[in-house]
Design a protein around this motif. Structure first.
Motif, short mmCIF file in Angstrom:
data_model
loop_
_atom_site.label_atom_id
_atom_site.label_comp_id
_atom_site.label_asym_id
_atom_site.label_seq_id
_atom_site.Cartn_x
_atom_site.Cartn_y
_atom_site.Cartn_z
N VAL A 297 0.78 -1.22 0.02
CA VAL A 297 -0.08 0.08 0.03
C VAL A 297 0.83 1.33 -0.11
O VAL A 297 0.31 2.19 -0.32
CB VAL A 297 -0.64 0.05 1.13
CG1 VAL A 297 -1.93 -1.24 1.20
CG2 VAL A 297 -0.18 0.10 2.57
N CYS A 298 2.20 1.08 0.25
CA CYS A 298 2.91 2.36 0.45
C CYS A 298 3.25 2.90 -0.99
O CYS A 298 3.47 2.24 -1.99
CB CYS A 298 4.32 2.08 0.95
SG CYS A 298 5.51 3.44 1.12
N PRO A 299 2.87 4.30 -1.21
CA PRO A 299 3.11 5.07 -2.60
C PRO A 299 4.55 5.09 -2.84
O PRO A 299 4.94 5.52 -4.22
CB PRO A 299 2.38 6.26 -2.31
CG PRO A 299 2.30 6.67 -0.74
CD PRO A 299 2.52 5.25 -0.07
N VAL A 300 5.52 5.02 -1.99
CA VAL A 300 6.80 5.49 -2.13
C VAL A 300 7.65 4.16 -2.01
O VAL A 300 8.96 4.20 -2.04
CB VAL A 300 7.36 6.75 -1.38
CG1 VAL A 300 6.51 8.00 -1.95
CG2 VAL A 300 7.16 6.56 -0.01
N GLY A 301 7.26 2.99 -1.47
CA GLY A 301 8.11 1.88 -1.53
C GLY A 301 9.04 1.96 -0.52
O GLY A 301 10.19 1.35 -0.38
N ALA A 302 8.71 2.43 0.89
CA ALA A 302 9.49 2.62 1.88
C ALA A 302 9.53 1.40 2.67
O ALA A 302 10.99 1.23 3.37
CB ALA A 302 8.99 3.78 2.53
N PRO A 303 8.64 0.55 2.91
CA PRO A 303 8.66 -0.66 3.68
C PRO A 303 9.54 -1.68 3.11
O PRO A 303 9.29 -2.05 1.83
CB PRO A 303 6.94 -1.35 3.97
CG PRO A 303 6.28 0.05 3.60
CD PRO A 303 7.16 0.72 2.39
N HIS A 304 10.49 -2.09 3.48
CA HIS A 304 11.51 -3.16 3.08
C HIS A 304 11.54 -4.47 3.87
O HIS A 304 11.59 -4.48 5.21
CB HIS A 304 12.94 -2.79 3.09
CG HIS A 304 12.97 -1.39 2.36
ND1 HIS A 304 13.04 -1.30 0.81
CD2 HIS A 304 13.30 0.03 2.66
CE1 HIS A 304 13.20 -0.02 0.29
NE2 HIS A 304 13.06 0.79 1.49
N ALA A 305 11.66 -5.68 3.24
CA ALA A 305 11.61 -6.75 3.86
C ALA A 305 12.81 -7.00 4.69
O ALA A 305 13.68 -6.63 4.11
CB ALA A 305 11.26 -7.83 2.91
#
Ligand code: SF4
Ligand code: SF4
Length: 55
Positions: free
Chosen positions: A47-55
């Motif tokens: 759901v993040c618009p800027v791809g901030a969460p990383h696995a």
């Protein structure tokens, strides 16, 4: 291995609203994930618009 949120975060709040564990809270400069509660579902990254969460 929990997800973590990078500096790209623009604090929109979408991840926190959609996290099934409610383990994402607003921090001073970005949102932050409580790694001890994260179940690695990937919803925040989706759901993040800027791809901030990383696995
Ligand atoms: Fe929440 Fe899932 Fe993101 Fe972990 S991976 S912080 S459980 S939405
Ligand atoms: Fe930050 Fe992305 Fe979460 Fe929005 S969805 S608060 S930009 S990590």
């Amino acid at each position: 291995m929990a997800y973590s949120i990078g500096d790209e975060c623009v604090k929109c709040g979408a991840c926190a609203q959609n996290c099934p564990m409610s383990c994402i809270k607003e921090g001073s400069s970005k949102y932050e994930i409580d790694a001890s509660q994260c179940i690695d579902c990937g919803t925040c990254a989706g759901v993040c618009p800027v791809g901030a969460p990383h696995a």
